[in-house]
Design an enzyme around this catalytic site. Structure first.
Site, short mmCIF file in Angstrom:
data_model
loop_
_atom_site.label_atom_id
_atom_site.label_comp_id
_atom_site.label_asym_id
_atom_site.label_seq_id
_atom_site.Cartn_x
_atom_site.Cartn_y
_atom_site.Cartn_z
N ASP A 118 0.87 -1.18 0.00
CA ASP A 118 0.00 0.00 0.00
C ASP A 118 0.90 1.22 0.00
O ASP A 118 1.99 1.20 0.59
CB ASP A 118 -0.90 0.01 1.24
CG ASP A 118 -1.97 -1.07 1.21
OD1 ASP A 118 -2.42 -1.43 0.11
OD2 ASP A 118 -2.36 -1.53 2.30
N ASP A 146 -7.02 -1.69 -4.37
CA ASP A 146 -8.07 -1.29 -3.42
C ASP A 146 -9.05 -0.31 -4.07
O ASP A 146 -10.26 -0.38 -3.82
CB ASP A 146 -7.45 -0.65 -2.18
CG ASP A 146 -6.55 -1.60 -1.41
OD1 ASP A 146 -6.78 -2.82 -1.46
OD2 ASP A 146 -5.62 -1.11 -0.74
#
Length: 183
Positions: A134, A148
Site C-alpha cells: 500500500d 483497493d
C-alpha cells in the site's frame, strides 16, 4: 458489411461486454503491479513524501491484513479467500456478463482481487503469506493501492447499478402518455 451483433440498431458500434471486462481487468491489474513496483523502488517507508500540506502522502506500507489492516494474523486465510473469489469471478461470473455495466464491475473486481492476491503470493515473507503493498495516503484515511481503488469502485458501481430499474421492469411499466408528451 458489419456483423449485425456488433452494431446497435442506431448504427453505432456495439461494445462487447466480455472484451471490455478483459481490457479493464488486464489494464488495471498491470497498473496496480507497476505502481507497486515503482513504490517499492522509489519510496522510503520512514520518509514518505508529502503533498497538499501533508494531506496526501506516498507512504509505503506492507500490509499483512485486509482493508484497514484488519486481520493481520490471517494472511493465509485472505490468500485462500482471494483465490476462491478470483476463480469465481473469472470462471463463473465473467462468462455470464452481458452488459457493459456488469463488465466494468467484474473487470474492476478481477483487477482488485487479482492485484492484492499477487502480492500475497509473491511478496515477503512467504507464498500465500505475503504482505500487500500500500502506498497512497489521504489525511487520516488508511493507506491503500490501485487494487483497493478497483475493489471500492466495483462495489460502488454495483450499488449504483442495483438502484437502476432493470430493462425488463421498464418494458413492463405502462407509459404515462400525459407526462411523456405522446398522444
Amino acid at each position: 458489411m458489419s456483423d449485425p451483433e456488433l452494431v446497435d440498431p442506431g448504427g453505432s458500434p456495439r461494445v462487447r461486454p466480455r472484451v471490455l471486462l478483459a481490457v479493464i481487468a488486464v489494464l488495471l491489474l498491470v497498473t496496480d503491479q507497476i505502481t507497486k513496483q515503482v513504490a517499492l523502488t522509489h519510496l522510503d517507508p520512514r520518509d514518505p513524501p508529502e503533498f497538499l500540506g501533508g494531506f496526501f502522502r506516498l507512504w509505503l506500507v506492507f500490509n499483512p491484513g485486509a482493508a484497514f489492516s484488519l486481520g493481520t494474523s490471517s494472511t493465509l486465510f485472505f490468500s485462500v479467500l482471494a483465490l476462491v473469489v478470483l476463480a469465481l469471478l473469472v470462471f463463473v461470473i465473467a462468462p455470464r456478463v452481458r452488459s457493459v455495466g456488469m463488465a466494468v464491475v467484474v473487470g474492476l473486481g478481477i483487477a482488485g482481487v487479482g492485484g492484492n492476491f499477487i502480492d500475497r503470493v509473491v511478496r515477503d515473507p512467504s507464498p500465500f503469506r505475503g504482505h500487500v503493498i500500500d502506498f497512497l495516503s489521504f489525511g487520516t484515511f488508511p493507506v491503500f493501492n490501485v487494487a483497493d481503488m478497483c475493489l471500492t469502485s466495483a462495489a460502488g458501481l454495483m450499488i449504483l447499478l442495483s438502484l437502476r430499474p432493470h430493462p425488463r421492469e421498464q418494458a413492463a411499466r405502462p407509459v404515462d402518455h400525459v407526462s411523456s408528451g405522446q398522444p
